[in-house]
Design an enzyme around this catalytic site. Structure first.
Site, mmCIF file in Angstrom:
data_model
loop_
_atom_site.group_PDB
_atom_site.id
_atom_site.type_symbol
_atom_site.label_atom_id
_atom_site.label_comp_id
_atom_site.label_asym_id
_atom_site.label_seq_id
_atom_site.Cartn_x
_atom_site.Cartn_y
_atom_site.Cartn_z
ATOM 1 C CB CYS A 1 -0.843 0.053 1.296
ATOM 2 S SG CYS A 1 -2.155 -1.291 1.205
ATOM 3 C CG PHE B 1 -6.569 -5.816 -0.892
ATOM 4 C CD1 PHE B 1 -6.180 -4.323 -0.464
ATOM 5 C CD2 PHE B 1 -6.152 -6.895 -0.162
ATOM 6 C CE1 PHE B 1 -5.326 -4.508 0.796
ATOM 7 C CE2 PHE B 1 -5.485 -6.778 0.996
ATOM 8 C CZ PHE B 1 -4.919 -5.834 1.282
ATOM 9 C CG HIS C 1 -3.152 3.849 1.998
ATOM 10 N ND1 HIS C 1 -3.579 3.635 0.635
ATOM 11 C CD2 HIS C 1 -3.329 2.613 2.895
ATOM 12 C CE1 HIS C 1 -3.789 2.315 0.780
ATOM 13 N NE2 HIS C 1 -3.522 1.550 1.862
ATOM 14 C CG ASN D 1 -6.391 -1.067 0.958
ATOM 15 O OD1 ASN D 1 -5.728 -0.520 -0.122
ATOM 16 N ND2 ASN D 1 -6.023 -1.378 1.801
#
Length: 398
Positions: free
Chosen positions: A169, A220, A311, A344
């Site tokens: 990430c 994800f 993030h 994500n």
């Protein structure tokens, strides 16, 4: 040795460097066409993996999806692709080659969509790009995604390419850190940063004795983010969005277990411990950010006076950062919105948040509610990337 010139190496070096700080000049994003709501994802996932009988695991995935902070996610892989590759579901069957072949074709194409949007907003031709930095967790070939993307965009054969693999990430923040250095140390450089993520490399069927799979499948999604970076903006064509003032990277000792990843015969694998990750970023954010501003001679900065590009790995991580830094409600709104709309997207996520923050600031009355800001990315290690941002001054009319 005789010489006819009094030019020194110092003179040459000074002429090679930019005069101003690197800045974000344009941003573009893109997603695949397949979109699945988080509410529907557990039914979808257990159907396409032929495991609807695993009701306990389905219940766990449903709870994870509800807690993820996402309303929907986008994917390149779909039901037809998974049906054509049953080896993706069985960890005992090698599948890496097939996964990488799919990503090698689709990744650059998705990145090119985002890049084309960024180039249009930038206002200059693609041939003016001098450097290309591509970051992905879905590739392991040479020539790789950078070579293919350069071809798709029609970049010059002399473009200087760099690939970043398996940065998790933090890939977006790491790639932008590199772009800042390239732009400031190469006069006239224009760096195209592309982060592209395809989770086909990590798609697996559920296993009762390997619950880690559900964590990855529930969080994800796929996406591509592109940023064009350069110093010494060419007015009036180029319009700097954010000045990239200072960068830093820190690894928190003894945290390797919390987040790690590796390529295996059955695809991308690793470990994500949300429970361990939740306090790590928040516990270290104040010290790292204070140190960053102190080195700039800006001690005593009030965190609520800044704008934030963070993030958003999970809502709980954002909650902890808000609490630790005593941030006012709404300071992390850009991060929460991107997480809600896309899930994500690993390395590309931070670029989406940066674009959302840009949009919000442009829509605000006056557009300059905060002059300084920070960007934070988190990755394997456990690694924290930080960047101090500044809004450029509007050029005076001649």
């Amino acid at each position: 040795m005789a010489t006819t010139s009094h030019v020194t190496v110092y003179d040459i070096r000074r002429a090679q460097r930019a005069d101003t700080t690197a800045a974000v000049l344009a941003i573009g994003t893109a997603n695949p066409v397949t979109c699945i709501s988080q509410a529907d994802y557990p039914d979808y996932y257990f159907r396409i993996t032929n495991t609807e009988h695993l009701t306990d695991l389905k219940r766990k995935l449903n709870n994870l999806c509800q807690a993820s902070g996402a309303d929907k996610r986008f994917f390149h892989h779909n039901e037809e692709m998974i049906a054509a590759h049953p080896e993706f579901l069985d960890r005992a069957t090698p599948s890496l080659d097939a996964r990488l072949d799919i990503a090698a074709a689709a990744g650059p194409e998705l990145a090119a969509q985002a890049a084309e949007r960024a180039i249009v907003r930038w206002g200059r031709p693609a041939a003016d790009i001098t450097h290309l930095v591509v970051a992905t967790n879905a590739g392991a070939q040479a020539p790789g995604a950078d070579h293919r993307l350069a071809s798709l965009l029609g970049l010059r054969p002399t473009v200087r390419r760099t690939m970043l693999h398996l940065s998790g990430c933090s890939a977006g923040a790491a790639a932008l850190r590199l772009a800042k250095d390239l732009a400031e140390n190469s006069r006239g450089a224009r760096v195209l940063v592309a982060c592209v993520e395809l989770n086909v490399v990590a798609f697996h069927g559920p296993k009762e004795d390997y619950p880690q799979t559900l964590t990855c499948q529930g969080l994800f999604g796929d996406g591509a983010g592109v940023v064009i970076v350069g110093a010494d903006a060419v007015r009036p064509v180029e319009r700097p969005l954010f000045e990239m003032v200072a960068v830093s990277q820190a690894v928190i000792p003894g945290t390797e277990h919390a987040l790690n990843m590796r390529l295996t015969e059955h695809g991308l694998d690793g470990h994500v411990s949300i429970k361990d990750l939740i306090p790590l970023a928040a516990a270290n954010a104040d010290e790292l950010l204070s140190d960053a501003f102190r080195q700039l001679g800006l001690a005593g900065v009030e965190w609520n006076d800044l704008f934030w590009v963070v993030h958003p790995g999970a809502p709980s991580i954002l909650d902890q950062i808000e609490s630790a830094l005593r941030l006012e409600p709404g300071k992390l709104a850009a991060s929460r919105k991107v997480l809600r709309e896309y899930g994500n997207m690993l390395g590309s996520m931070l670029i989406f948040v940066l674009d959302e923050q840009r949009r919000r600031m442009e829509e605000e009355e006056g557009g300059r509610s905060a002059e300084w800001g920070v960007m934070m990315g988190f990755g394997p290690g456990f690694t924290i990337e930080t960047m101090v941002l500044h809004l450029p001054e509007c050029p005076k009319e001649q």
